[in-house]
Design an enzyme around this catalytic site. Structure first.
Site, short mmCIF file in Angstrom:
data_model
loop_
_atom_site.label_atom_id
_atom_site.label_comp_id
_atom_site.label_asym_id
_atom_site.label_seq_id
_atom_site.Cartn_x
_atom_site.Cartn_y
_atom_site.Cartn_z
N GLU A 68 0.82 -1.22 0.00
CA GLU A 68 0.00 0.00 0.00
C GLU A 68 0.85 1.26 0.00
O GLU A 68 0.54 2.24 -0.68
CB GLU A 68 -0.95 0.00 1.20
CG GLU A 68 -2.12 -0.96 1.07
CD GLU A 68 -1.76 -2.41 1.31
OE1 GLU A 68 -2.57 -3.30 0.99
OE2 GLU A 68 -0.64 -2.66 1.82
N HIS B 181 -9.29 -5.10 10.21
CA HIS B 181 -9.95 -4.98 8.91
C HIS B 181 -11.34 -4.34 9.00
O HIS B 181 -12.09 -4.38 8.03
CB HIS B 181 -10.08 -6.35 8.24
CG HIS B 181 -8.78 -6.97 7.87
ND1 HIS B 181 -7.97 -7.59 8.79
CD2 HIS B 181 -8.14 -7.07 6.68
CE1 HIS B 181 -6.89 -8.06 8.18
NE2 HIS B 181 -6.96 -7.75 6.90
#
Length: 331
Positions: free
Chosen positions: A59, A128
Site C-alpha cells: 500500500e 480490517h
C-alpha cells in the site's frame, strides 16, 4: 428513476469518468478480478491493464506511485482493500499529497482519490473493520468524503475525480449490496461541503453518516410513531469540507442535537461537530449536545462487532434521554 445498489452506483461513476477522461487511471490489488471493494472486473476489461493497474501488495508503494502520477498530470484513483491499510500510507498522504500544493506555491497539484472501505459488517476483526475518518480529519489539505447512499456515492465520486486536491473517499463495506436507492441515469455531480437534509423534523437534529445514517432514519420513524418525536436528520456527505451552516440552521430550529458516528467516541468527529454547534448555536440549545459513537475498544471478531458500535436502538435511547433531560431541567 431506477434503483441500484451502493456498489453499482460507484462502479458507474468510475466507468463514466474513465470514459470521459483518458487521464483517469486506477491502481489496486487484484484488479484482474475486479478488486476487493465493489467487485468490478469490467473496469480492466474495458480500459486495459495500462489504465487499470494490478499492483503489488504494498500500500505504501503503490500509493506513492499513484500520487506521483497525479503530480505528473494524471488523475489516479487508488484503491486500498481495507481502510485499516491507510495506516501504511500515512507518510505519502499526510506528508506529501496534503502539503505539495501549499509547499509549491500552487504550482504542483495532487488530483488523486484514495478510495477504500471502512466499518463493521463482514466480521473481519480488529485489523480490517476500523473507521478511519478521525485519523485524517486533523490533516489540513485533505478532503474527506463519507457517502451514505447510492445517489451520493456516485455524485461525490464524480466530483472527487475532477477535483485538483487529494480526496480520501471512504465508503462503507456494509452498504455495498444491502443499500439500494434512486440514481439518475443522466450526468450529475454533488459538490463537496453540501450536506443533505435527509429527513425534515422539528424536535431533534441528528447529524449522521454511513451506517449511523441508516440507523438514524430507522430510529426516526419509530420515534415518530411510538413517541410523537419529530427528528430531523442531516447527512454531511463530506466531513472535510463540512457544511456547518446546514447543521446550524437545523439546530437553531430544533434546539436539540445528537451526533452519531461509528468511529470511537474518543477523538471522533462528533467532538468537532459538537464544538461547532456549541460555539455557534449555544443560545438556541434547549439541552446539551449528545454524542453517540463506537466504544473505545478494538473491534472484536465475529457478530459481536455490532455490539460496540451505534445502532438504531442506541440512537433511539439517546433521543429519548435528550428530550427527557430537557424536560427534567426545565422542571
Amino acid at each position: 428513476m431506477r434503483k441500484i445498489t451502493y456498489a453499482k452506483a460507484v462502479i458507474e461513476a468510475l466507468m463514466e469518468e474513465m470514459a470521459q477522461n483518458e487521464d483517469v487511471i486506477y491502481l489496486g490489488e487484484d484488479m484482474t478480478f475486479g478488486g476487493c471493494l465493489s467487485k468490478m472486473p469490467e473496469l480492466q476489461k474495458t480500459y486495459g491493464r495500462e489504465r487499470v493497474i494490478d499492483t503489488p501488495i504494498s500500500e505504501h508503494g503503490f500509493t506513492n506511485l499513484g500520487l506521483g502520477a497525479a503530480m505528473a498530470g494524471l488523475r489516479p484513483v487508488i484503491e486500498l482493500q481495507f481502510a485499516d491499510f491507510a495506516a501504511l500510507t500515512f507518510d505519502p498522504i499526510v506528508n506529501i499529497a496534503a502539503k505539495e500544493r501549499f509547499m509549491s506555491g500552487g504550482r504542483v497539484k495532487t488530483p488523486a482519490v484514495i478510495r477504500t472501505a471502512q466499518g463493521v459488517g463482514i466480521q473481519c476483526g480488529s485489523n480490517h473493520s476500523q473507521i478511519v475518518e478521525s485519523w485524517f480529519m486533523n490533516v489540513p489539505g485533505i478532503k474527506i468524503a463519507v457517502p451514505s447512499t447510492p445517489y451520493d456515492i456516485k455524485g461525490l465520486m464524480k466530483t472527487a475525480i475532477r477535483d485538483d486536491d487529494p480526496i480520501l473517499f471512504l465508503e462503507h463495506r456494509l452498504s455495498y449490496y444491502t443499500v439500494k436507492g434512486e440514481v439518475p441515469e443522466e450526468e450529475y455531480r454533488i459538490p463537496f461541503g453540501q450536506a443533505n437534509v435527509a429527513r425534515v423534523g422539528t424536535d431533534v437534529t441528528i447529524v449522521a453518516w454511513q451506517k449511523t445514517y441508516h440507523d438514524s432514519m430507522a430510529a426516526a420513524e419509530e420515534l415518530a410513531s411510538e413517541h410523537g418525536i419529530n427528528v430531523e436528520i442531516i447527512d454531511p456527505r463530506t466531513l472535510v469540507p463540512f457544511d456547518k451552516e446546514t447543521v446550524l440552521q437545523s439546530v437553531r430550529k430544533t434546539g436539540r442535537a445528537i451526533v452519531a458516528h461509528e468511529a470511537p467516541l474518543r477523538g471522533g468527529p462528533g467532538g468537532e461537530i459538537s464544538a461547532i454547534i456549541t460555539e455557534k448555536a449555544f443560545d438556541f440549545l434547549k439541552a446539551p449536545v449528545i454524542r453517540v459513537g463506537g466504544e473505545n475498544v478494538p473491534i472484536p471478531f465475529g457478530k459481536i462487532e455490532f455490539e460496540i458500535v451505534p445502532d438504531k436502538e442506541k440512537i433511539k435511547k439517546a433521543v429519548l434521554e435528550l428530550v427527557k433531560k430537557e424536560i427534567k431541567e426545565t422542571v
